[in-house]
Design an enzyme around this catalytic site. Structure first.
Site, PDB file in Angstrom:
ATOM      1  N   HIS A 186       0.168   1.294 -13.252  1.00 31.42           N
ATOM      2  CA  HIS A 186       0.970   0.179 -13.764  1.00 31.42           C
ATOM      3  C   HIS A 186       2.435   0.624 -13.848  1.00 31.42           C
ATOM      4  O   HIS A 186       2.713   1.712 -14.359  1.00 31.42           O
ATOM      5  CB  HIS A 186       0.456  -0.241 -15.145  1.00 31.42           C
ATOM      6  CG  HIS A 186       1.213  -1.409 -15.693  1.00 31.42           C
ATOM      7  ND1 HIS A 186       0.990  -2.709 -15.271  1.00 31.42           N
ATOM      8  CD2 HIS A 186       2.233  -1.464 -16.582  1.00 31.42           C
ATOM      9  CE1 HIS A 186       1.834  -3.515 -15.889  1.00 31.42           C
ATOM     10  NE2 HIS A 186       2.593  -2.798 -16.687  1.00 31.42           N
ATOM     11  N   LEU A 238     -10.744  -7.480 -12.441  1.00 30.32           N
ATOM     12  CA  LEU A 238     -12.154  -7.117 -12.267  1.00 30.32           C
ATOM     13  C   LEU A 238     -13.003  -7.657 -13.407  1.00 30.32           C
ATOM     14  O   LEU A 238     -12.550  -7.798 -14.536  1.00 30.32           O
ATOM     15  CB  LEU A 238     -12.294  -5.595 -12.173  1.00 30.32           C
ATOM     16  CG  LEU A 238     -11.679  -4.969 -10.918  1.00 30.32           C
ATOM     17  CD1 LEU A 238     -11.822  -3.451 -10.956  1.00 30.32           C
ATOM     18  CD2 LEU A 238     -12.305  -5.533  -9.647  1.00 30.32           C
ATOM     19  N   ASN A 251      -6.124   2.667 -12.596  1.00 27.48           N
ATOM     20  CA  ASN A 251      -5.100   1.720 -12.156  1.00 27.48           C
ATOM     21  C   ASN A 251      -3.725   2.346 -12.365  1.00 27.48           C
ATOM     22  O   ASN A 251      -3.530   3.142 -13.267  1.00 27.48           O
ATOM     23  CB  ASN A 251      -5.216   0.432 -12.995  1.00 27.48           C
ATOM     24  CG  ASN A 251      -4.194  -0.606 -12.610  1.00 27.48           C
ATOM     25  OD1 ASN A 251      -3.990  -0.897 -11.431  1.00 27.48           O
ATOM     26  ND2 ASN A 251      -3.522  -1.175 -13.605  1.00 27.48           N
ATOM     27  N   GLY A 253       0.775  -1.228   0.000  1.00 21.82           N
ATOM     28  CA  GLY A 253       0.000   0.000   0.000  1.00 21.82           C
ATOM     29  C   GLY A 253       0.808   1.281   0.000  1.00 21.82           C
ATOM     30  O   GLY A 253       0.360   2.297   0.518  1.00 21.82           O
ATOM     31  N   THR A 254       2.000   1.268  -0.635  1.00 23.18           N
ATOM     32  CA  THR A 254       2.755   2.530  -0.689  1.00 23.18           C
ATOM     33  C   THR A 254       2.056   3.545  -1.600  1.00 23.18           C
ATOM     34  O   THR A 254       2.150   4.755  -1.362  1.00 23.18           O
ATOM     35  CB  THR A 254       4.211   2.323  -1.151  1.00 23.18           C
ATOM     36  OG1 THR A 254       4.210   1.756  -2.449  1.00 23.18           O
ATOM     37  CG2 THR A 254       4.969   1.432  -0.193  1.00 23.18           C
ATOM     38  N   ASN A 255       1.374   3.057  -2.620  1.00 18.96           N
ATOM     39  CA  ASN A 255       0.616   3.991  -3.466  1.00 18.96           C
ATOM     40  C   ASN A 255      -0.579   4.557  -2.712  1.00 18.96           C
ATOM     41  O   ASN A 255      -0.919   5.732  -2.866  1.00 18.96           O
ATOM     42  CB  ASN A 255       0.183   3.312  -4.764  1.00 18.96           C
ATOM     43  CG  ASN A 255       1.305   3.274  -5.775  1.00 18.96           C
ATOM     44  OD1 ASN A 255       1.648   4.288  -6.372  1.00 18.96           O
ATOM     45  ND2 ASN A 255       1.912   2.107  -5.933  1.00 18.96           N
TER      46      ASN A 255
HETATM   47  C1  GRF Z   1       3.021  -0.973  -7.638  1.00 19.82           C
HETATM   48  O1  GRF Z   1       4.229  -1.164  -8.301  1.00 19.82           O
HETATM   49  C2  GRF Z   1       1.929  -0.768  -8.647  1.00 19.82           C
HETATM   50  O2  GRF Z   1       2.344  -0.120  -9.806  1.00 19.82           O
HETATM   51  C3  GRF Z   1       1.534  -2.167  -8.974  1.00 19.82           C
HETATM   52  O3  GRF Z   1       1.658  -2.879  -7.761  1.00 19.82           O
HETATM   53  C4  GRF Z   1       2.586  -2.226  -6.906  1.00 19.82           C
HETATM   54  C5  GRF Z   1       1.869  -1.935  -5.618  1.00 19.82           C
HETATM   55  O4  GRF Z   1       2.667  -1.455  -4.602  1.00 19.82           O
HETATM   56  N1  GRF Z   1       0.248  -2.191  -9.625  1.00 19.82           N
HETATM   57  P1  GRF Z   1       2.030  -0.878  -3.283  1.00 19.82           P
HETATM   58  O5  GRF Z   1       1.125  -1.935  -2.663  1.00 19.82           O
HETATM   59  O6  GRF Z   1       1.262   0.376  -3.619  1.00 19.82           O
HETATM   60  O7  GRF Z   1       3.191  -0.589  -2.384  1.00 19.82           O
END
Ligand code: GRF
Length: 215
Positions: free
Chosen positions: A110, A94, A108, A12-14
């Site tokens: 990527h 999905l 999303n 969940g860093t994003n």
């Molecule tokens: C990220 O590299 C994102 O691009 C991909 O999965 C990874 C998720 O990382 N879809 P995080 O869980 O947000 O740290």
């Protein structure tokens, strides 16, 4: 206010980048409705709780089919008033009930410059391994709308990241996150929440003067 539901499967860093952008006042029209994970141990659930966001666990195995899971997920998100769905490292594909209800309202992130290193099987470290194997000098990240293909929906934002000669898949993954993903995702959510993304055919139109990050 745009109510956002974030779907995760892992660290969940994003998601954290979204939470931090909101806390820094960068997404004034966004409020987080909930975070949903298909994995119980996803650390992103802790991040959501720490930020005071409802954190929900919805495992696919609880349902007899993918379609039933997608119906339950759709109903859950609708019950929380979600308008925009953000896939932030969400590893479940999905299906119709989600895709139809949230058409052009699912985004999303990527970790490559689509259409390179994307499609079936390209997720996580694999994407970076393949980029290194091919010897490309530039990679990056892409935020796009989700349609019924894999990584085929309209592209919203992309940012390039240079590959270093001594990169490993892990070092490249981290740099792509730091330099591209954590910047692009909050910016795309902000643009959406301010009505600044138009979709024409399979393309988006975003006016350069509306951008608040450097690409
Ligand atoms: C990220 O590299 C994102 O691009 C991909 O999965 C990874 C998720 O990382 N879809 P995080 O869980 O947000 O740290």
């Amino acid at each position: 206010m745009t109510r956002v539901g974030v779907l995760i499967s892992g660290g969940g860093t994003n998601l954290q980048a979204l939470i931090d952008a909101k806390a820094a006042g960068k997404m004034p029209n966004v409020e987080f409705a909930c975070v949903v994970s298909n994995r119980k141990k996803a650390y992103g659930l802790e991040r959501a709780k720490n930020a005071g966001i409802e954190a929900l666990y919805l495992p696919t195995v609880r349902f007899e089919s993918g379609e039933a899971y997608n119906e339950a997920l759709r109903d859950l998100l609708l019950s929380r008033g979600v308008e925009l769905v953000v896939l932030a490292g969400y590893l479940v594909v999905l299906q119709k009930p989600m895709l139809e209800t949230f058409r052009n309202r699912i985004i999303n992130i990527h970790p490559s410059l689509i259409p390179s290193f994307c499609g079936d099987g390209f997720y996580g470290l694999k994407v970076h391994e393949e980029a290194l194997k091919r010897g490309v000098k530039v990679t990056g990240a892409t935020v796009h709308f989700v349609d019924d293909g894999t990584d085929t929906g309209p592209i919203i934002l992309q940012k390039a990241v240079y590959i270093h000669p001594d990169d490993t898949p892990e070092s490249l993954q981290l740099r792509v996150m730091q330099q591209a993903e954590w910047k692009l995702l909050p910016e795309a959510v902000r643009l959406y929440s301010e009505g600044k993304i138009e979709i024409c055919d399979n393309r988006t139109v975003i006016r350069p003067e509306d951008l608040e990050i450097e690409l």
